[in-house]
Design a protein around this motif. Structure first.
Motif, PDB file in Angstrom:
ATOM      1  N   ARG A 393      45.205  -1.503  66.778  1.00  0.00           N
ATOM      2  CA  ARG A 393      44.812  -2.586  67.686  1.00  0.00           C
ATOM      3  C   ARG A 393      45.377  -2.348  69.087  1.00  0.00           C
ATOM      4  NH1 ARG A 393      47.035  -6.537  65.268  1.00  0.00           N
ATOM      5  NH2 ARG A 393      45.231  -7.367  64.167  1.00  0.00           N
ATOM      6  N   GLY A 394      46.645  -1.972  69.182  1.00  0.00           N
ATOM      7  CA  GLY A 394      47.264  -1.760  70.482  1.00  0.00           C
ATOM      8  C   GLY A 394      46.619  -0.632  71.266  1.00  0.00           C
ATOM      9  N   TRP A 395      46.357   0.495  70.589  1.00  0.00           N
ATOM     10  CA  TRP A 395      45.738   1.632  71.266  1.00  0.00           C
ATOM     11  C   TRP A 395      44.311   1.298  71.707  1.00  0.00           C
ATOM     12  CZ3 TRP A 395      41.452   4.692  70.206  1.00  0.00           C
ATOM     13  CH2 TRP A 395      41.331   5.857  70.969  1.00  0.00           C
ATOM     14  N   ALA A 396      43.556   0.660  70.831  1.00  0.00           N
ATOM     15  CA  ALA A 396      42.162   0.325  71.161  1.00  0.00           C
ATOM     16  C   ALA A 396      42.099  -0.706  72.291  1.00  0.00           C
ATOM     17  CB  ALA A 396      41.443  -0.196  69.919  1.00  0.00           C
ATOM     18  N   LEU A 507      44.023 -12.602  72.700  1.00  0.00           N
ATOM     19  CA  LEU A 507      44.008 -13.242  71.383  1.00  0.00           C
ATOM     20  C   LEU A 507      42.642 -13.187  70.711  1.00  0.00           C
ATOM     21  CD1 LEU A 507      46.171 -16.418  72.143  1.00  0.00           C
ATOM     22  CD2 LEU A 507      46.882 -14.310  71.011  1.00  0.00           C
ATOM     23  N   GLN A 508      41.678 -12.500  71.321  1.00  0.00           N
ATOM     24  CA  GLN A 508      40.368 -12.348  70.685  1.00  0.00           C
ATOM     25  C   GLN A 508      40.536 -11.621  69.350  1.00  0.00           C
ATOM     26  OE1 GLN A 508      37.423 -13.529  71.294  1.00  0.00           O
ATOM     27  NE2 GLN A 508      37.981 -14.537  73.214  1.00  0.00           N
ATOM     28  N   GLY A 509      39.877 -12.128  68.326  1.00  0.00           N
ATOM     29  CA  GLY A 509      40.011 -11.551  66.993  1.00  0.00           C
ATOM     30  C   GLY A 509      41.092 -12.231  66.182  1.00  0.00           C
ATOM     31  N   ARG A 510      41.955 -13.012  66.836  1.00  0.00           N
ATOM     32  CA  ARG A 510      42.975 -13.785  66.126  1.00  0.00           C
ATOM     33  C   ARG A 510      42.667 -15.263  66.372  1.00  0.00           C
ATOM     34  NH1 ARG A 510      48.365 -10.627  68.005  1.00  0.00           N
ATOM     35  NH2 ARG A 510      47.099 -10.163  69.845  1.00  0.00           N
ATOM     36  N   LYS A 511      41.703 -15.763  65.624  1.00  0.00           N
ATOM     37  CA  LYS A 511      41.108 -17.058  65.905  1.00  0.00           C
ATOM     38  C   LYS A 511      42.122 -18.192  65.818  1.00  0.00           C
ATOM     39  CE  LYS A 511      36.481 -15.691  64.349  1.00  0.00           C
ATOM     40  NZ  LYS A 511      35.376 -15.973  63.409  1.00  0.00           N
ATOM     41  N   LEU A 516      45.267 -22.422  68.538  1.00  0.00           N
ATOM     42  CA  LEU A 516      46.522 -23.114  68.826  1.00  0.00           C
ATOM     43  C   LEU A 516      46.862 -23.049  70.308  1.00  0.00           C
ATOM     44  CD1 LEU A 516      48.648 -21.895  65.783  1.00  0.00           C
ATOM     45  CD2 LEU A 516      47.599 -24.134  66.081  1.00  0.00           C
ATOM     46  N   TRP A 517      46.645 -21.875  70.905  1.00  0.00           N
ATOM     47  CA  TRP A 517      46.987 -21.706  72.320  1.00  0.00           C
ATOM     48  C   TRP A 517      46.125 -22.608  73.203  1.00  0.00           C
ATOM     49  CZ3 TRP A 517      44.775 -19.681  76.862  1.00  0.00           C
ATOM     50  CH2 TRP A 517      45.684 -19.356  77.880  1.00  0.00           C
TER      51      TRP A 517
END
Length: 585
Positions: A393-396, A507-511, A516-517
């Motif tokens: 995830r971080g690299w992409a 936060l896209q992909g972490r619904k 919450l945010w």
């Protein structure tokens, strides 16, 4: 005893009590507010070139109790909080942290030598780092708060490394904007400074950097301990210190203005300057000690720009690396910040500028993934997925602003091959069909997905699957305005809007996290400060799970890590309405 950190106790903050401090009773919102007000005043005085007023405001900030609290918080909450210096001390407990606040005094301060450690830099090379003691780190964090508004106000507009609210994507975007048109510069000077941190001139820093020179001299001349031997430092600022990147940026700032004075600048100047800029096509982009300068011809860069850069660096005790500094045609392409920038079909009607992940960056990433898989040759599948997913995830996400879909697809195939070898090694006597059925499943329209089921609390079964780089959407990055200064009130709304967009993308992909945010309007309900990528966050259950609280969004709230720990120690004093719908930021 609760310590005040308000304006009443903060203007003369050195008079605030330094004994019997209750760490968990510190009002962090007021600390941030008091320090922020002083930083804004420092930036304004710097802009007006009121040097004496800047020094006075810096003295107030570095003697402020609120700033000392924030300095201790910074060094005890970052990733290096468990790494000790030469004295072997770490500040772990609230009592030790509270005592540390009172120890941050200029009078009698003596910096200790740094502990020298080495980390891998490139195949066969090691990068030296200097680890200060906790007290020295806190003192550096304290003075960095007073120096950063000065640095941001006087910085080169197109410097993007180690600066708040700026990132590598901004530097790449600026290069693209300078090179993508048919009539843009055809040549670039790739510059790399040889041992930048290790060779900056001490006399230059003491004479030109607007900070407390007595304290600065302590850090510069502290020396370092390597394998039990004490070495002196006659030049440079060691990598590893909190204030070192700030000092390096201040030493390199001014090169863009020098180039603009010589070759013209395309914005904000008179017609003659714009004409020179259009003729020479000189643009400057820097990230830390790596920089790129564009030019209309190879001769211009070699005969006029390069000597100018060398003279500028020589005054600061620095030199260019002969092996890494080169002049390249845009048609051949060049690597910068892990991406390859190249004009394809140069000189034709099909000319097109593309930025793609560089071959070296992709190779380094895949080598790291393969090594991780080898190290987990006997680990459960669920653990391996948990370790690999953040790396992918971080690299992409880093490359999501480039033309990267084809590279993502190739990377996914290489990772799948490595996992297939991992699975076959675990079951040498089993057939390929059996291995596929055990480790690789079909999920939706995705075949051969590396996934497994994990049993969690109360027997709940969760499906874990390996993330694919190809799933990361490509988004055009919006470059920061070059003149934007986070300490200038004029840009307050601009940075707030920009932060909201960045967090939504992050936060896209972490619904659940995004829900919450948004529900909290981007703020921590405990302290009222904004939650960002830099501050990080913890998820807190309003009703504890041990008390049969559900693991649902209505029972969750995002808090700063410090606020979370403070809440558990002192009891939470905020209420989040259950079932409150999310408000768009």
């Amino acid at each position: 005893m609760t310590v005040q950190t308000t304006a009443q106790a903060g203007t003369r903050a050195d008079a605030a009590p330094t004994t019997n401090i209750d760490w968990h009773s510190i009002d962090w919102a007021r600390c941030n507010s008091e320090v922020r007000k002083l930083q804004v005043r420092i930036a304004k005085a710097t802009k007006l070139k009121q040097r004496r007023k800047v020094k006075t405001l810096q003295w107030l900030l570095t003697h402020s109790h609120a700033a000392k609290c924030l300095a201790v918080q910074r060094v005890t909450e970052n990733r290096g909080k468990r790494t000790a210096g030469v004295d072997g001390e770490t500040w772990k407990t609230p009592q030790v942290k509270a005592q540390a606040i009172g120890s941050l005094k200029r009078r009698g301060y003596q910096a200790k030598p740094l502990k020298r450690v080495y980390i891998p830099k490139a195949p066969g090379k090691m990068r030296p780092l200097g680890i200060p003691t906790m007290k020295d780190r806190a003192m550096q964090a304290l003075h960095a708060m007073a120096l950063e508004p000065v640095a941001e106000t006087t910085a080169d507009w197109n410097s993007y490394g180690f600066r708040p609210e700026r990132c590598t994507a901004d530097g790449i975007s600026k290069l693209y904007m300078s090179l993508y048109q048919r009539g843009s510069a055809a040549w670039v000077l790739e510059g790399d400074i040889s041992g930048c941190f290790d060779h900056i001139s001490h006399p230059w820093m003491l004479q030109n950097i607007l900070t407390d020179t007595k304290v600065l001299a302590q850090w510069l001349n502290a020396g370092y301990v390597d394998k039990g031997t004490l070495f002196s430092t006659q030049e440079g600022t060691p990598q590893g210190g909190i204030i070192s990147p700030l000092l390096a940026n201040l030493a390199l700032d001014g090169l863009e203005d020098l180039l603009a004075a010589e070759f013209g600048k395309a914005y904000g100047l008179k017609r003659t300057r714009r004409h020179l800029a259009a003729t020479n096509k000189v643009h400057f982009v820097r990230y830390a000690d790596d920089f790129v300068i564009t030019g209309s011809s190879k001769e211009l860069l070699a005969e006029r720009v390069l000597p100018l850069v060398r003279d500028f660096l020589a005054g600061r005790g620095l030199t260019l690396s002969e092996t890494k500094t080169k002049i390249t045609s845009v048609g051949d392409g060049f690597d910068f910040l892990g991406q390859n920038v190249r004009m394809y079909h140069q000189g034709t009607a099909k000319a097109q500028m593309l930025t793609t992940p560089s071959k070296k960056n992709v190779k380094t990433f895949l080598d790291g993934i393969r090594m991780t898989i080898r190290l987990h040759r006997t680990s459960p599948q669920a653990l391996l997925i948990k370790v690999l997913n953040p790396k992918i995830r971080g690299w992409a996400n880093y490359h999501q602003h480039a033309v990267a879909k084809a590279t993502y697809n190739r990377v996914d195939k290489e990772i799948w091959r490595a996992l297939w070898r991992w699975a076959k090694r675990r079951h040498p006597m089993k057939t390929a069909r059996w291995i596929l059925a055990k480790y690789f499943k079909r999920i939706g329209d995705r075949s051969f997905c590396f996934s497994t089921m994990e049993v969690r609390k109360k027997g709940k079964r969760i499906e874990l699957k390996l993330r694919r780089a190809f799933e990361t959407p490509i988004r055009r990055h919006t470059k920061i305005r070059e003149e934007a200064n986070p300490y200038d009130p004029e840009f307050k709304t601009y940075f707030e809007d920009r932060l909201s967009v960045q967090m939504e993308n992050h936060l896209q992909g972490r619904k659940r996290l995004l829900y919450l945010w948004k529900r909290q309007k981007g703020h921590c309900p405990a302290c009222g400060e904004r939650i960002t990528k830099l501050t990080r966050w913890h998820s807190h259950h309003l009703v504890r799970q041990v008390d049969d609280g559900p693991d649902a969004s209505e029972n969750l709230v995002l808090l700063h890590p410090t606020c979370h720990r403070k809440g558990h120690a002192k009891g939470f004093a905020f209420v989040m309405p259950v079932g409150q719908p999310p408000d768009l930021v």
